[in-house]
Design a protein around this motif. Structure first.
Motif, mmCIF file in Angstrom:
data_model
loop_
_atom_site.group_PDB
_atom_site.id
_atom_site.type_symbol
_atom_site.label_atom_id
_atom_site.label_comp_id
_atom_site.label_asym_id
_atom_site.label_seq_id
_atom_site.Cartn_x
_atom_site.Cartn_y
_atom_site.Cartn_z
ATOM 1 N N GLN A 1 44.062 5.473 -65.290
ATOM 2 C CA GLN A 1 44.166 4.883 -66.406
ATOM 3 C C GLN A 1 42.982 4.547 -66.964
ATOM 4 O O GLN A 1 41.912 3.573 -66.066
ATOM 5 C CB GLN A 1 45.013 3.916 -65.756
ATOM 6 N N ILE A 2 42.033 3.985 -67.760
ATOM 7 C CA ILE A 2 40.645 3.977 -67.908
ATOM 8 C C ILE A 2 41.197 2.604 -69.281
ATOM 9 O O ILE A 2 42.008 2.178 -70.706
ATOM 10 C CB ILE A 2 40.558 4.741 -69.111
ATOM 11 N N GLN A 3 40.241 1.464 -68.592
ATOM 12 C CA GLN A 3 40.396 -0.071 -70.299
ATOM 13 C C GLN A 3 39.062 -0.115 -70.576
ATOM 14 O O GLN A 3 38.149 -0.164 -70.023
ATOM 15 C CB GLN A 3 40.967 -0.720 -68.723
ATOM 16 N N VAL A 4 38.793 -0.294 -71.892
ATOM 17 C CA VAL A 4 37.858 -0.522 -72.434
ATOM 18 C C VAL A 4 38.052 -2.003 -72.638
ATOM 19 O O VAL A 4 38.791 -2.253 -73.097
ATOM 20 C CB VAL A 4 37.839 0.144 -73.536
ATOM 21 N N GLU B 1 40.396 -6.535 -75.886
ATOM 22 C CA GLU B 1 40.730 -6.125 -74.188
ATOM 23 C C GLU B 1 42.125 -5.306 -74.995
ATOM 24 O O GLU B 1 42.796 -5.693 -74.908
ATOM 25 C CB GLU B 1 40.920 -7.247 -72.720
ATOM 26 N N GLN B 2 41.739 -4.076 -74.928
ATOM 27 C CA GLN B 2 43.066 -2.840 -75.300
ATOM 28 C C GLN B 2 42.497 -1.929 -73.855
ATOM 29 O O GLN B 2 41.948 -0.716 -73.169
ATOM 30 C CB GLN B 2 42.500 -2.271 -75.960
ATOM 31 N N ILE B 3 44.076 -1.600 -73.273
ATOM 32 C CA ILE B 3 44.070 -0.194 -72.866
ATOM 33 C C ILE B 3 44.201 1.081 -73.585
ATOM 34 O O ILE B 3 45.178 0.795 -74.490
ATOM 35 C CB ILE B 3 45.640 -0.766 -71.771
ATOM 36 N N VAL B 4 43.716 2.032 -73.704
ATOM 37 C CA VAL B 4 43.260 3.359 -74.482
ATOM 38 C C VAL B 4 43.512 4.001 -73.594
ATOM 39 O O VAL B 4 43.551 5.171 -74.537
ATOM 40 C CB VAL B 4 42.147 3.484 -74.542
ATOM 41 N N GLY B 5 44.059 4.828 -72.555
ATOM 42 C CA GLY B 5 44.186 5.911 -72.330
ATOM 43 C C GLY B 5 44.556 6.286 -71.521
ATOM 44 O O GLY B 5 44.040 5.411 -70.069
ATOM 45 N N ASN B 6 45.787 7.017 -70.853
ATOM 46 C CA ASN B 6 46.272 7.438 -69.649
ATOM 47 C C ASN B 6 45.119 9.328 -69.805
ATOM 48 O O ASN B 6 46.174 9.929 -70.113
ATOM 49 C CB ASN B 6 47.496 7.513 -69.038
ATOM 50 N N ALA C 1 29.666 0.866 -84.757
ATOM 51 C CA ALA C 1 29.303 -0.753 -84.539
ATOM 52 C C ALA C 1 28.145 -0.277 -83.153
ATOM 53 O O ALA C 1 28.138 -0.237 -82.601
ATOM 54 C CB ALA C 1 30.778 -0.751 -84.212
ATOM 55 N N SER C 2 27.008 -0.577 -84.003
ATOM 56 C CA SER C 2 25.819 0.009 -83.014
ATOM 57 C C SER C 2 25.306 -1.220 -82.315
ATOM 58 O O SER C 2 25.585 -2.981 -83.079
ATOM 59 C CB SER C 2 24.335 -0.035 -83.591
ATOM 60 N N ARG C 3 25.085 -1.543 -81.571
ATOM 61 C CA ARG C 3 24.702 -2.618 -80.297
ATOM 62 C C ARG C 3 25.507 -3.277 -79.987
ATOM 63 O O ARG C 3 25.406 -5.270 -79.634
ATOM 64 C CB ARG C 3 23.143 -3.386 -81.048
ATOM 65 N N VAL C 4 26.817 -2.824 -79.700
ATOM 66 C CA VAL C 4 27.597 -3.827 -79.191
ATOM 67 C C VAL C 4 28.082 -3.649 -77.445
ATOM 68 O O VAL C 4 27.973 -2.379 -77.221
ATOM 69 C CB VAL C 4 29.348 -3.098 -80.247
ATOM 70 N N ASN C 5 28.528 -4.261 -76.918
ATOM 71 C CA ASN C 5 28.572 -4.442 -75.493
ATOM 72 C C ASN C 5 29.859 -4.198 -75.261
ATOM 73 O O ASN C 5 30.947 -4.830 -75.947
ATOM 74 C CB ASN C 5 28.224 -5.552 -74.951
ATOM 75 N N VAL C 6 29.596 -2.977 -74.032
ATOM 76 C CA VAL C 6 30.868 -2.256 -73.830
ATOM 77 C C VAL C 6 31.527 -2.666 -72.566
ATOM 78 O O VAL C 6 29.913 -1.697 -71.954
ATOM 79 C CB VAL C 6 31.166 -0.677 -74.910
ATOM 80 N N GLU C 7 31.834 -2.427 -71.976
ATOM 81 C CA GLU C 7 32.586 -2.072 -70.639
ATOM 82 C C GLU C 7 33.764 -1.550 -69.840
ATOM 83 O O GLU C 7 34.576 -2.111 -70.950
ATOM 84 C CB GLU C 7 32.933 -3.771 -69.785
ATOM 85 N N VAL C 8 33.089 -0.331 -69.002
ATOM 86 C CA VAL C 8 34.590 0.698 -68.924
ATOM 87 C C VAL C 8 35.142 -0.293 -67.664
ATOM 88 O O VAL C 8 34.521 -0.232 -66.538
ATOM 89 C CB VAL C 8 34.775 2.044 -69.301
ATOM 90 N N SER C 9 36.211 0.408 -67.396
ATOM 91 C CA SER C 9 37.001 0.708 -65.608
ATOM 92 C C SER C 9 38.254 0.903 -65.992
ATOM 93 O O SER C 9 38.911 1.240 -66.454
ATOM 94 C CB SER C 9 37.469 -1.591 -65.694
ATOM 95 N N GLY D 1 54.216 0.454 -77.439
ATOM 96 C CA GLY D 1 53.295 -0.791 -76.479
ATOM 97 C C GLY D 1 52.131 -0.883 -77.665
ATOM 98 O O GLY D 1 51.334 -0.170 -78.795
ATOM 99 N N ASN D 2 51.054 -1.067 -76.703
ATOM 100 C CA ASN D 2 49.798 -1.403 -76.643
ATOM 101 C C ASN D 2 49.085 -0.726 -76.583
ATOM 102 O O ASN D 2 47.604 -0.928 -75.818
ATOM 103 C CB ASN D 2 49.261 -2.617 -76.931
ATOM 104 N N LYS D 3 49.440 0.177 -75.830
ATOM 105 C CA LYS D 3 49.115 1.070 -74.723
ATOM 106 C C LYS D 3 48.897 2.579 -75.186
ATOM 107 O O LYS D 3 49.673 3.307 -75.600
ATOM 108 C CB LYS D 3 49.800 1.323 -73.338
ATOM 109 N N TRP D 4 47.832 3.883 -74.654
ATOM 110 C CA TRP D 4 48.276 4.775 -75.253
ATOM 111 C C TRP D 4 48.688 5.875 -74.015
ATOM 112 O O TRP D 4 47.834 5.293 -72.553
ATOM 113 C CB TRP D 4 46.799 5.142 -75.411
ATOM 114 N N GLU D 5 49.163 6.016 -73.739
ATOM 115 C CA GLU D 5 50.031 7.175 -72.582
ATOM 116 C C GLU D 5 49.648 8.714 -72.732
ATOM 117 O O GLU D 5 50.058 9.055 -73.855
ATOM 118 C CB GLU D 5 51.062 6.574 -72.427
#
Length: 275
Positions: free
Chosen positions: A231-234, A240-245, A173-181, A263-267
């Motif tokens: 905790q990383i959120q992309v 929006e998905q929480i993807v990792g601790n 998936a090229s040229r997709v805007n991605v924001e990380v917090s 659930g919908n988290k990765w821990e």
């Protein structure tokens, strides 16, 4: 003196051969399909392309079967379509999702759209065929991998987040805007927003970027010296998905963090080392 030509020699020189039959030029059929179908989508458009081996367009008609490929490999044909191939060698048809059934997404989620198309050439009556199962019914338009991201961090040092983004059919998936917090859990249990690593001019590195042609994007954040867990959120566009601790390796004796879904988290699932 010239030696006379014998009848046998002369006869061999006039050996008869069967006439060569002309071979009609062959053509190739291709489909242009969407990479995915989402819940709530109204319709998808399919393009049929037919061209001869010498790259000239094929005129004729096309016939299409539309269905769903199940997990067990069985194909459930839902409807049929037909149409004319234009002078450009292209044909088009639309699939209305409601034609797949009243509860089409619930019944098809995780499965693949099945397409079988035949093009009948008007000049000779020859046909060319193609099938496609590259389109999936999914909740999310993207799949991500964290194989390039190290599963630990060092206190007081920058931490690099590396994401590989792909469509459900596996294409990058090229040229997709991605924001990380990122949010850090401190030693006292308080949460703290983590910012991008500072540049030499004192500004924080951006936490919004675009994937390259391989679907990859990298971010660097600064980790405080009293941080225990990150905790990383992309965030993607409308997604929006929480993807990792990521627990600090100082607390798990340099063991790799195994990720599990809750659930919908990765821990992170790790154990405290024995002393």
């Amino acid at each position: 003196m010239c030696e006379p030509v014998s009848e046998s020699n002369f006869g061999s020189m006039l050996e008869a051969k069967e006439p060569v039959q002309s071979v009609l030029p062959t053509f190739e059929v291709k489909l242009t399909t969407p990479g995915y179908i989402l819940d709530g989508q109204v319709a998808v458009d399919i393009t049929v392309s037919a061209r001869y081996v010498f790259d000239k367009p094929v005129r004729g008609v096309f016939y299409a079967k539309v269905g769903v490929l199940g997990f067990d490999g069985e194909i459930d044909i839902k409807l049929k379509k037909s149409g004319q191939m234009l002078a450009t060698g292209l044909g088009h048809f639309r699939i209305n999702m409601e034609d797949l059934g009243e509860n089409w997404f619930a019944e098809s989620e995780g499965r693949r759209l099945y397409l079988e198309v035949s093009v009948l050439e008007s000049a000779s009556g020859r046909s060319g065929n193609v099938s496609d199962i590259s389109t999936k019914f999914v909740q999310s338009p993207y799949q991500f991998k964290w194989d390039r991201t190290v599963r630990w961090f060092k206190k007081g040092l920058p931490y690099e987040i590396k994401v590989d983004l792909a469509y459900p059919n596996g294409k990058a998936a090229s040229r997709v805007n991605v924001e990380v917090s990122a949010t850090g859990i401190m030693n006292d249990g308080q949460e703290q927003v983590l910012f991008g690593e500072q540049r030499q001019n004192g500004e924080n590195r951006p936490t919004l970027s675009t994937t390259n042609n391989r679907g990859q994007v990298n971010f660097r954040i600064y980790v405080p010296s009293d941080c225990q867990t990150i905790q990383i959120q992309v965030k993607f566009k409308h997604l929006e998905q929480i993807v990792g601790n990521m627990p600090n390796l100082c607390f798990i004796a340099l063991k790799e963090t195994k990720l599990q879904t809750v659930g919908n988290k990765w821990e992170g699932a790790c154990s405290t080392p024995s002393r």
